[in-house]
Design a protein around this motif. Structure first.
Motif, PDB file in Angstrom:
ATOM      1  N   ILE A   1      -8.065  17.382  38.732  1.00  0.00           N
ATOM      2  CA  ILE A   1      -6.712  16.845  38.688  1.00  0.00           C
ATOM      3  C   ILE A   1      -6.256  16.795  37.245  1.00  0.00           C
ATOM      4  CG2 ILE A   1      -5.288  14.826  39.152  1.00  0.00           C
ATOM      5  CD1 ILE A   1      -7.113  14.365  41.595  1.00  0.00           C
ATOM      6  N   PHE A   2      -5.121  17.408  37.006  1.00  0.00           N
ATOM      7  CA  PHE A   2      -4.582  17.420  35.659  1.00  0.00           C
ATOM      8  C   PHE A   2      -3.337  16.551  35.647  1.00  0.00           C
ATOM      9  CE2 PHE A   2      -1.436  19.412  32.790  1.00  0.00           C
ATOM     10  CZ  PHE A   2      -2.010  18.968  31.619  1.00  0.00           C
ATOM     11  N   VAL A   3      -3.418  15.430  34.931  1.00  0.00           N
ATOM     12  CA  VAL A   3      -2.287  14.505  34.877  1.00  0.00           C
ATOM     13  C   VAL A   3      -1.447  14.827  33.649  1.00  0.00           C
ATOM     14  CG1 VAL A   3      -1.594  12.087  34.666  1.00  0.00           C
ATOM     15  CG2 VAL A   3      -3.638  12.696  35.962  1.00  0.00           C
ATOM     16  N   ASP A   4      -0.231  15.240  33.883  1.00  0.00           N
ATOM     17  CA  ASP A   4       0.672  15.414  32.746  1.00  0.00           C
ATOM     18  C   ASP A   4       1.319  14.061  32.516  1.00  0.00           C
ATOM     19  OD1 ASP A   4       2.481  16.015  30.860  1.00  0.00           O
ATOM     20  OD2 ASP A   4       3.532  17.589  31.972  1.00  0.00           O
ATOM     21  N   HIS A   5       0.783  13.312  31.542  1.00  0.00           N
ATOM     22  CA  HIS A   5       1.313  11.966  31.294  1.00  0.00           C
ATOM     23  C   HIS A   5       2.464  12.001  30.286  1.00  0.00           C
ATOM     24  CE1 HIS A   5      -1.302  12.502  27.961  1.00  0.00           C
ATOM     25  NE2 HIS A   5      -2.321  11.767  28.351  1.00  0.00           N
TER      26      HIS A   5
ATOM     27  N   LYS B   1       2.829  20.176  22.320  1.00  0.00           N
ATOM     28  CA  LYS B   1       3.825  21.157  22.730  1.00  0.00           C
ATOM     29  C   LYS B   1       3.191  22.256  23.609  1.00  0.00           C
ATOM     30  CE  LYS B   1       7.581  23.766  20.638  1.00  0.00           C
ATOM     31  NZ  LYS B   1       8.190  24.178  19.379  1.00  0.00           N
ATOM     32  N   ASN B   2       3.814  22.567  24.700  1.00  0.00           N
ATOM     33  CA  ASN B   2       3.380  23.619  25.656  1.00  0.00           C
ATOM     34  C   ASN B   2       2.006  23.405  26.265  1.00  0.00           C
ATOM     35  OD1 ASN B   2       5.703  25.011  25.075  1.00  0.00           O
ATOM     36  ND2 ASN B   2       4.726  26.163  23.409  1.00  0.00           N
ATOM     37  N   GLU B   3       1.416  22.231  26.028  1.00  0.00           N
ATOM     38  CA  GLU B   3       0.023  22.057  26.417  1.00  0.00           C
ATOM     39  C   GLU B   3      -0.181  22.100  27.928  1.00  0.00           C
ATOM     40  OE1 GLU B   3      -1.814  18.669  24.637  1.00  0.00           O
ATOM     41  OE2 GLU B   3      -3.729  19.721  24.714  1.00  0.00           O
ATOM     42  N   ALA B   4       0.743  21.454  28.661  1.00  0.00           N
ATOM     43  CA  ALA B   4       0.551  21.364  30.107  1.00  0.00           C
ATOM     44  C   ALA B   4       0.423  22.759  30.728  1.00  0.00           C
ATOM     45  CB  ALA B   4       1.700  20.588  30.728  1.00  0.00           C
ATOM     46  N   ALA B   5       1.325  23.657  30.351  1.00  0.00           N
ATOM     47  CA  ALA B   5       1.304  24.998  30.938  1.00  0.00           C
ATOM     48  C   ALA B   5       0.030  25.747  30.537  1.00  0.00           C
ATOM     49  CB  ALA B   5       2.528  25.771  30.477  1.00  0.00           C
ATOM     50  N   LEU B   6      -0.334  25.626  29.261  1.00  0.00           N
ATOM     51  CA  LEU B   6      -1.529  26.315  28.766  1.00  0.00           C
ATOM     52  C   LEU B   6      -2.791  25.877  29.495  1.00  0.00           C
ATOM     53  CD1 LEU B   6      -1.045  26.296  24.898  1.00  0.00           C
ATOM     54  CD2 LEU B   6      -1.257  28.290  26.397  1.00  0.00           C
ATOM     55  N   VAL B   7      -2.871  24.570  29.706  1.00  0.00           N
ATOM     56  CA  VAL B   7      -4.051  24.004  30.333  1.00  0.00           C
ATOM     57  C   VAL B   7      -4.207  24.522  31.761  1.00  0.00           C
ATOM     58  CG1 VAL B   7      -4.960  21.842  31.281  1.00  0.00           C
ATOM     59  CG2 VAL B   7      -4.123  21.923  28.957  1.00  0.00           C
TER      60      VAL B   7
ATOM     61  N   PHE C   1      -7.344  26.869  33.132  1.00  0.00           N
ATOM     62  CA  PHE C   1      -8.303  26.403  34.131  1.00  0.00           C
ATOM     63  C   PHE C   1      -8.249  27.177  35.441  1.00  0.00           C
ATOM     64  CE2 PHE C   1      -8.185  22.648  31.354  1.00  0.00           C
ATOM     65  CZ  PHE C   1      -9.493  22.752  30.942  1.00  0.00           C
ATOM     66  N   VAL C   2      -7.028  27.560  35.808  1.00  0.00           N
ATOM     67  CA  VAL C   2      -6.920  28.269  37.077  1.00  0.00           C
ATOM     68  C   VAL C   2      -7.323  29.731  36.893  1.00  0.00           C
ATOM     69  CG1 VAL C   2      -5.338  28.985  38.903  1.00  0.00           C
ATOM     70  CG2 VAL C   2      -5.134  26.701  37.893  1.00  0.00           C
ATOM     71  N   GLU C   3      -6.731  30.361  35.869  1.00  0.00           N
ATOM     72  CA  GLU C   3      -6.949  31.802  35.754  1.00  0.00           C
ATOM     73  C   GLU C   3      -8.252  32.190  35.088  1.00  0.00           C
ATOM     74  OE1 GLU C   3      -3.111  33.302  34.510  1.00  0.00           O
ATOM     75  OE2 GLU C   3      -2.437  32.202  36.285  1.00  0.00           O
ATOM     76  N   VAL C   4      -8.665  31.393  34.080  1.00  0.00           N
ATOM     77  CA  VAL C   4      -9.881  31.792  33.366  1.00  0.00           C
ATOM     78  C   VAL C   4     -11.125  31.163  33.991  1.00  0.00           C
ATOM     79  CG1 VAL C   4     -11.009  31.887  31.114  1.00  0.00           C
ATOM     80  CG2 VAL C   4      -8.514  32.006  31.275  1.00  0.00           C
ATOM     81  N   LEU C   5     -11.032  29.877  34.260  1.00  0.00           N
ATOM     82  CA  LEU C   5     -12.251  29.208  34.744  1.00  0.00           C
ATOM     83  C   LEU C   5     -12.329  29.146  36.277  1.00  0.00           C
ATOM     84  CD1 LEU C   5     -12.503  26.348  32.119  1.00  0.00           C
ATOM     85  CD2 LEU C   5     -13.828  28.442  32.232  1.00  0.00           C
ATOM     86  N   HIS C   6     -11.253  29.560  36.920  1.00  0.00           N
ATOM     87  CA  HIS C   6     -11.209  29.582  38.392  1.00  0.00           C
ATOM     88  C   HIS C   6     -11.532  28.236  39.009  1.00  0.00           C
ATOM     89  CE1 HIS C   6     -10.743  33.817  37.836  1.00  0.00           C
ATOM     90  NE2 HIS C   6     -11.876  33.860  37.159  1.00  0.00           N
ATOM     91  N   LEU C   7     -11.024  27.191  38.380  1.00  0.00           N
ATOM     92  CA  LEU C   7     -11.238  25.870  38.960  1.00  0.00           C
ATOM     93  C   LEU C   7     -10.070  25.559  39.895  1.00  0.00           C
ATOM     94  CD1 LEU C   7     -12.381  23.898  35.776  1.00  0.00           C
ATOM     95  CD2 LEU C   7     -13.820  24.849  37.554  1.00  0.00           C
TER      96      LEU C   7
END
Ligand code: XMP
Length: 512
Positions: free
Chosen positions: A245-249, A254-260, A264-270
């Protein structure tokens, strides 16, 4: 099972440094609370035990003490500072409170014929930090080192393999420190050097698999290296049972939410569930300027969001967090009962009493660089492994005073410029962490021909190994100039820039 050394933690700020130094000798080492019963330790068959220093005095009646069976166990024992005093007092020696405590470097003369000092120079610099001193040795012990102000700087009962050093072998300032720990662990306790970070990874994955069974787990992803490594470890252990679960608080860079999310989805396949909680956190922080109150509110809100998300996934029992040792020690958690609290680190402090999820914190014993080493063993991409640390409460602790949307935007833009410029520069050493802080100070300036009355932003860049101690980075003037010029020109609301030139201690890395 690897040979294990336990450090009994009496609350020294640097207890984990001892464990880390032992791990650097390729011997597995863990920290346990000072009052862990011997029976519990014996079940894990320790090959050596080390008693840490601590902030208390053994001379006060309710001083922290260990289970007496530990000294009788026959397992090689090394007491450091408070640990040595405890051994000395319990075994019938005599201690006094010094008129003037001894802090800092001292020349220590050692008896090189003692196995603890094999191969070290007869005199060298060591780090002292004590208010009490052993003045009479207990029966069976001999004096094996002294300094000008401290007659018993080390003691030994070679027959029972019990040793004590008044100075701190774990800190870099003690020139012979590493060698002493090497002599104790490899020489005196006879432990081989066969532990590697790969073993930590294997062992942790196996432990998580066993603990979790078929239950479901959620993981707090922050985007930093810690939660990425923690999530990957857990996902290697239990695969699909893990939801991240990624909480965007709203307190991110800057731009961190999208990068994260992408990493995680595309590279680490979580398996990632992204929650937009920006409004909610801002509301909770409305009008709050006290640093501890901010940290606690953010910690509570974070857990609350998690619990709500967890409730949507049936059967979730565990929450994974990327808590590291420096977070643990500076927040005074039960694992270090005797430590003094510095700040409530998010991930550790602020947990509600009635939390309905159990915590899995696989990195709790590690330092940042060790986590990076684990990340490499797990095959994580460089850009995740090498990310600079970012605090759990995010930009909120880099805005001194009230946190508002406007002030968040300002510090976010300023931070992006600081990072861009430092990332683009060739620096040796590269700062460990660098960011902008929005101060509550306003000052007068002149822009064009007009008067301004706007914000002072501070730039902080530090060098560090583990975040426990840090020095301010000596950035080249032209780089500082570029940062300052860009900040005042590109970020509306900034008309003055200061550079933070304090080390940790006495400051901390973050301003709050
Ligand atoms: P301090 O400010 O305590 O920071 O000297 C030491 C290191 O820890 C980071 N930091 C945190 N990390 N949760 C975290 O996960 C927190 O609440 C937190 N506060 C500080 C800080 O950025 C530095 O790297």
């Amino acid at each position: 099972m690897p040979a294990t050394v336990f450090v009994l933690d009496f609350g020294a700020q640097y207890s984990q440094l001892i464990a880390r130094r032992v791990r650097e000798l390729n011997v597995y080492c863990e920290i346990v609370p000072y009052d862990t019963p011997w029976k519990e330790l014996a079940a894990r068959n320790p090959q050596a035990l080390i008693l840490s220093g601590g902030p208390e005095s053994t001379l006060v009646p309710d001083a922290p003490r260990m289970d007496p069976a530990i000294v009788q166990s026959g397992v090689p024992l090394l007491g450091i500072c408070y640990g040595m005093q405890l051994i000395a007092g319990d075994a019938g020696g005599e201690l006094v409170k010094l008129d003037r405590a001894e802090y800092g470097p001292a020349f220590v003369a050692v008896r090189r014929d003692n196995p603890l000092f094999a191969g070290v120079p007869s005199e060298s610099r060591a780090w002292m930090s004590h208010g009490d001193s052993v003045v009479k040795l207990p029966p069976g012990f001999s004096e094996i080192a002294s300094t000008e102000r401290c007659k018993v700087a080390a003691m030994a009962d070679d027959k029972r393999k019990i040793y004590g050093v008044q100075f701190h072998p774990e800190v870099a300032h003690t020139e012979i420190g590493r060698r002493i720990l090497d002599n104790f662990v490899h020489g005196i306790a006879g432990i081989g050097s066969d532990w590697r970070m790969e073993s930590f990874v294997e062992r942790t994955i196996a432990e998580i698999r066993e603990r979790v069974g078929s239950d479901k787990v959620i993981c707090a992803l922050s985007g930093g290296v810690d939660s990425a490594v923690a999530a990957t470890l857990v996902s290697r252990a239990i695969g699909e049972q893990l939801t991240c679960i990624f909480v965007d608080h709203g307190l991110l860079r800057k731009n961190e939410a999208a990068l994260v999310v992408e990493a995680f989805v595309e590279v680490l396949h979580l398996n990632v569930d992204a929650v937009d909680a920006r409004e909610r956190f801002l509301r909770r922080l409305d009008g709050v300027s006290d640093p501890e109150e901010k940290r606690i509110r953010i910690g509570h809100e974070f857990i609350a969001v998690f619990e709500e998300e967890a409730a949507k996934i049936p059967g979730v029992k565990y929450l994974v967090q990327g808590t590291l040792y420096p977070d643990v020690i500076e927040s005074k958690t039960p694992a270090s009962k005797a430590g003094h609290k510095i700040k409530s680190h998010h991930n550790v402090g602020g947990l509600p009493e009635e939390m309905s999820l159990e915590l899995i914190e696989p990195l709790r014993a590690l330092f940042k660089d060790e986590v990076r080493a684990v990340g490499k063993v797990l095959g994580l991409p460089e850009r995740i492994v090498q990310r600079q640390p970012f605090p759990g409460p995010g930009l909120a602790v880099r805005i001194i005073g009230d946190v508002t949307d406007e002030r968040l935007d300002l510090v976010r833009e300023a931070d992006a410029i600081v990072c861009e410029e430092i990332d683009a520069a060739t620096l040796d050493p590269k700062p460990w962490q660098y960011f902008a802080v929005l101060t509550p100070v306003k000052s007068v300036g002149v822009m064009g021909d007009g008067r301004t009355y706007s914000n002072l932003v501070a730039v902080r860049a530090i060098t560090s190994e583990d975040g426990m101690t840090a020095d301010w980075a000596r950035l080249p003037y032209p780089l500082m100039e570029r940062i300052s010029t860009r900040l005042v020109n590109e970020v509306p609301g900034i008309n003055r820039v200061a550079y933070d030139i304090t080390s940790k201690p006495p400051s901390t890395v973050e301003w709050e």
